[in-house]
Design a protein around this motif. Structure first.
Motif, PDB file in Angstrom:
ATOM      1  N   PHE A 160      19.893   1.382 -10.495  1.00 41.46           N
ATOM      2  CA  PHE A 160      20.250   2.072  -9.254  1.00 41.46           C
ATOM      3  C   PHE A 160      19.681   1.333  -8.045  1.00 41.46           C
ATOM      4  O   PHE A 160      20.397   1.044  -7.088  1.00 41.46           O
ATOM      5  CB  PHE A 160      19.760   3.525  -9.272  1.00 41.46           C
ATOM      6  N   PHE A 161      18.395   1.028  -8.078  1.00 37.40           N
ATOM      7  CA  PHE A 161      17.769   0.323  -6.949  1.00 37.40           C
ATOM      8  C   PHE A 161      18.387  -1.060  -6.747  1.00 37.40           C
ATOM      9  O   PHE A 161      18.632  -1.481  -5.618  1.00 37.40           O
ATOM     10  CB  PHE A 161      16.255   0.216  -7.134  1.00 37.40           C
ATOM     11  N   ASP A 162      18.637  -1.762  -7.847  1.00 40.83           N
ATOM     12  CA  ASP A 162      19.248  -3.094  -7.748  1.00 40.83           C
ATOM     13  C   ASP A 162      20.636  -3.022  -7.123  1.00 40.83           C
ATOM     14  O   ASP A 162      20.941  -3.748  -6.175  1.00 40.83           O
ATOM     15  CB  ASP A 162      19.360  -3.748  -9.126  1.00 40.83           C
ATOM     16  N   ALA A 184      28.670   2.083  -5.188  1.00 38.67           N
ATOM     17  CA  ALA A 184      28.244   2.245  -6.583  1.00 38.67           C
ATOM     18  C   ALA A 184      27.714   3.646  -6.841  1.00 38.67           C
ATOM     19  O   ALA A 184      27.690   4.100  -7.986  1.00 38.67           O
ATOM     20  CB  ALA A 184      27.190   1.207  -6.939  1.00 38.67           C
ATOM     21  N   ILE A 185      27.321   4.348  -5.785  1.00 34.19           N
ATOM     22  CA  ILE A 185      26.829   5.714  -5.925  1.00 34.19           C
ATOM     23  C   ILE A 185      27.876   6.588  -6.608  1.00 34.19           C
ATOM     24  O   ILE A 185      27.545   7.478  -7.387  1.00 34.19           O
ATOM     25  CB  ILE A 185      26.406   6.281  -4.555  1.00 34.19           C
ATOM     26  N   ASP A 186      29.148   6.316  -6.339  1.00 28.33           N
ATOM     27  CA  ASP A 186      30.220   7.099  -6.961  1.00 28.33           C
ATOM     28  C   ASP A 186      30.158   7.036  -8.481  1.00 28.33           C
ATOM     29  O   ASP A 186      30.527   7.995  -9.159  1.00 28.33           O
ATOM     30  CB  ASP A 186      31.593   6.605  -6.490  1.00 28.33           C
ATOM     31  N   GLU A 187      29.690   5.919  -9.010  1.00 28.01           N
ATOM     32  CA  GLU A 187      29.630   5.723 -10.458  1.00 28.01           C
ATOM     33  C   GLU A 187      28.253   6.014 -11.051  1.00 28.01           C
ATOM     34  O   GLU A 187      28.134   6.216 -12.258  1.00 28.01           O
ATOM     35  CB  GLU A 187      30.029   4.292 -10.801  1.00 28.01           C
ATOM     36  N   LEU A 188      27.204   6.029 -10.218  1.00 29.40           N
ATOM     37  CA  LEU A 188      25.839   6.171 -10.720  1.00 29.40           C
ATOM     38  C   LEU A 188      25.306   7.599 -10.646  1.00 29.40           C
ATOM     39  O   LEU A 188      24.347   7.938 -11.339  1.00 29.40           O
ATOM     40  CB  LEU A 188      24.901   5.239  -9.954  1.00 29.40           C
ATOM     41  N   LEU A 189      25.914   8.437  -9.805  1.00 33.29           N
ATOM     42  CA  LEU A 189      25.501   9.827  -9.666  1.00 33.29           C
ATOM     43  C   LEU A 189      26.555  10.726 -10.304  1.00 33.29           C
ATOM     44  O   LEU A 189      27.758  10.455 -10.180  1.00 33.29           O
ATOM     45  CB  LEU A 189      25.341  10.205  -8.196  1.00 33.29           C
ATOM     46  N   SER A 190      26.097  11.777 -10.955  1.00 35.33           N
ATOM     47  CA  SER A 190      27.031  12.725 -11.579  1.00 35.33           C
ATOM     48  C   SER A 190      27.774  13.499 -10.497  1.00 35.33           C
ATOM     49  O   SER A 190      27.315  13.603  -9.353  1.00 35.33           O
ATOM     50  CB  SER A 190      26.273  13.686 -12.494  1.00 35.33           C
ATOM     51  N   ASP A 191      28.909  14.054 -10.872  1.00 36.44           N
ATOM     52  CA  ASP A 191      29.686  14.848  -9.916  1.00 36.44           C
ATOM     53  C   ASP A 191      28.931  16.099  -9.475  1.00 36.44           C
ATOM     54  O   ASP A 191      29.155  16.596  -8.367  1.00 36.44           O
ATOM     55  CB  ASP A 191      31.037  15.240 -10.512  1.00 36.44           C
ATOM     56  N   ASP A 192      28.022  16.591 -10.318  1.00 37.16           N
ATOM     57  CA  ASP A 192      27.237  17.772  -9.952  1.00 37.16           C
ATOM     58  C   ASP A 192      25.824  17.401  -9.467  1.00 37.16           C
ATOM     59  O   ASP A 192      24.906  18.222  -9.482  1.00 37.16           O
ATOM     60  CB  ASP A 192      27.165  18.752 -11.122  1.00 37.16           C
ATOM     61  N   TYR A 240       6.111   3.602   1.822  1.00 31.96           N
ATOM     62  CA  TYR A 240       6.237   4.036   0.437  1.00 31.96           C
ATOM     63  C   TYR A 240       7.073   5.307   0.342  1.00 31.96           C
ATOM     64  O   TYR A 240       7.051   6.148   1.238  1.00 31.96           O
ATOM     65  CB  TYR A 240       4.862   4.309  -0.178  1.00 31.96           C
ATOM     66  N   PHE A 241       7.789   5.400  -0.752  1.00 32.61           N
ATOM     67  CA  PHE A 241       8.540   6.589  -1.116  1.00 32.61           C
ATOM     68  C   PHE A 241       8.163   6.927  -2.547  1.00 32.61           C
ATOM     69  O   PHE A 241       7.918   6.024  -3.348  1.00 32.61           O
ATOM     70  CB  PHE A 241      10.052   6.319  -1.095  1.00 32.61           C
ATOM     71  N   ILE A 242       8.140   8.183  -2.846  1.00 30.50           N
ATOM     72  CA  ILE A 242       8.026   8.613  -4.233  1.00 30.50           C
ATOM     73  C   ILE A 242       9.349   9.276  -4.580  1.00 30.50           C
ATOM     74  O   ILE A 242       9.791  10.200  -3.891  1.00 30.50           O
ATOM     75  CB  ILE A 242       6.852   9.582  -4.443  1.00 30.50           C
ATOM     76  N   ASP A 243       9.991   8.758  -5.585  1.00 30.20           N
ATOM     77  CA  ASP A 243      11.270   9.288  -6.036  1.00 30.20           C
ATOM     78  C   ASP A 243      11.097   9.868  -7.426  1.00 30.20           C
ATOM     79  O   ASP A 243      10.501   9.241  -8.302  1.00 30.20           O
ATOM     80  CB  ASP A 243      12.328   8.176  -6.118  1.00 30.20           C
ATOM     81  N   VAL A 244      11.640  11.056  -7.630  1.00 28.55           N
ATOM     82  CA  VAL A 244      11.698  11.664  -8.948  1.00 28.55           C
ATOM     83  C   VAL A 244      13.177  11.900  -9.228  1.00 28.55           C
ATOM     84  O   VAL A 244      13.869  12.557  -8.451  1.00 28.55           O
ATOM     85  CB  VAL A 244      10.900  12.985  -9.011  1.00 28.55           C
ATOM     86  N   THR A 245      13.648  11.318 -10.304  1.00 24.07           N
ATOM     87  CA  THR A 245      15.076  11.332 -10.609  1.00 24.07           C
ATOM     88  C   THR A 245      15.302  11.814 -12.033  1.00 24.07           C
ATOM     89  O   THR A 245      14.629  11.365 -12.962  1.00 24.07           O
ATOM     90  CB  THR A 245      15.657   9.908 -10.449  1.00 24.07           C
ATOM     91  N   GLY A 285      23.516   9.046 -18.840  1.00 27.50           N
ATOM     92  CA  GLY A 285      23.536   7.779 -18.112  1.00 27.50           C
ATOM     93  C   GLY A 285      23.754   7.898 -16.618  1.00 27.50           C
ATOM     94  O   GLY A 285      23.870   6.885 -15.929  1.00 27.50           O
ATOM     95  N   LEU A 286      23.797   9.124 -16.092  1.00 27.45           N
ATOM     96  CA  LEU A 286      24.023   9.332 -14.663  1.00 27.45           C
ATOM     97  C   LEU A 286      22.867  10.103 -14.037  1.00 27.45           C
ATOM     98  O   LEU A 286      22.260  10.969 -14.678  1.00 27.45           O
ATOM     99  CB  LEU A 286      25.316  10.119 -14.435  1.00 27.45           C
ATOM    100  N   CYS A 287      22.607   9.816 -12.785  1.00 25.05           N
ATOM    101  CA  CYS A 287      21.598  10.551 -12.033  1.00 25.05           C
ATOM    102  C   CYS A 287      22.173  11.925 -11.692  1.00 25.05           C
ATOM    103  O   CYS A 287      23.257  12.027 -11.130  1.00 25.05           O
ATOM    104  CB  CYS A 287      21.256   9.788 -10.758  1.00 25.05           C
ATOM    105  N   THR A 288      21.432  12.977 -12.057  1.00 27.60           N
ATOM    106  CA  THR A 288      21.905  14.342 -11.812  1.00 27.60           C
ATOM    107  C   THR A 288      21.115  15.073 -10.731  1.00 27.60           C
ATOM    108  O   THR A 288      21.643  15.976 -10.088  1.00 27.60           O
ATOM    109  CB  THR A 288      21.849  15.184 -13.094  1.00 27.60           C
ATOM    110  N   GLU A 289      19.847  14.689 -10.556  1.00 29.63           N
ATOM    111  CA  GLU A 289      19.003  15.344  -9.558  1.00 29.63           C
ATOM    112  C   GLU A 289      18.027  14.329  -8.978  1.00 29.63           C
ATOM    113  O   GLU A 289      17.608  13.400  -9.661  1.00 29.63           O
ATOM    114  CB  GLU A 289      18.199  16.487 -10.181  1.00 29.63           C
TER     115      GLU A 289
END
Length: 141
Positions: free
Chosen positions: A13-15, A25-33, A105-110, A115-119
């Protein structure tokens, strides 16, 4: 999914989005929900909101670089400490371009599913960013 697969998804995702600046690419990497739990003011909490916000950040900091400094994966979730660096060349969070270089700095919790990011929960050091941009007390003027 095992922790190595989670880390690969997270790094991908970061790359793809930040390093290659491929916001589509977000369209393919994040879930529809997909749900953004910590949206910026006015940001939609779905996939489109994430796409718009990241697009604005990349436009404001076109030379943005990201470095994953720490990463912990467990279950279906990855926690990441990321350092963003770049030059403020466009409006961001209501602050006109300053030409200043920043490092924050950012802290990300994913959370991932199939295979998709949901939250996503994001905790940026926005105070330090505003100081570096000269938009808050304590920084350059």
């Amino acid at each position: 999914m095992n922790v190595n697969e989670l880390r690969k998804l997270n790094t991908h995702f970061f790359d793809e989005v930040f390093r290659r600046r491929n916001v589509d690419a977000i369209d393919e990497l994040l879930s529809d929900d997909f749900v953004e739990h910590t949206p910026a003011p006015g940001q939609d909490t779905g996939k489109q909101g994430a796409k718009e916000f990241i697009g604005q950040a990349l436009a404001a900091f076109p030379d943005m670089d990201v470095e994953i400094e720490h990463e912990i994966a467990e279950g279906d979730t990855v926690a990441t400490v990321v350092r963003f660096t770049g030059t403020h060349q466009g409006e961001f969070a209501g602050v006109p371009a300053t030409g200043r270089k920043v490092s924050v700095y950012f802290i990300d919790v994913t959370r991932y599913r199939d295979g998709l990011c949901t939250e996503h929960w994001g905790l940026p050091d926005i105070g330090n960013l505003m100081v570096q941009l000269g938009a808050a007390p304590g920084g350059p003027r």
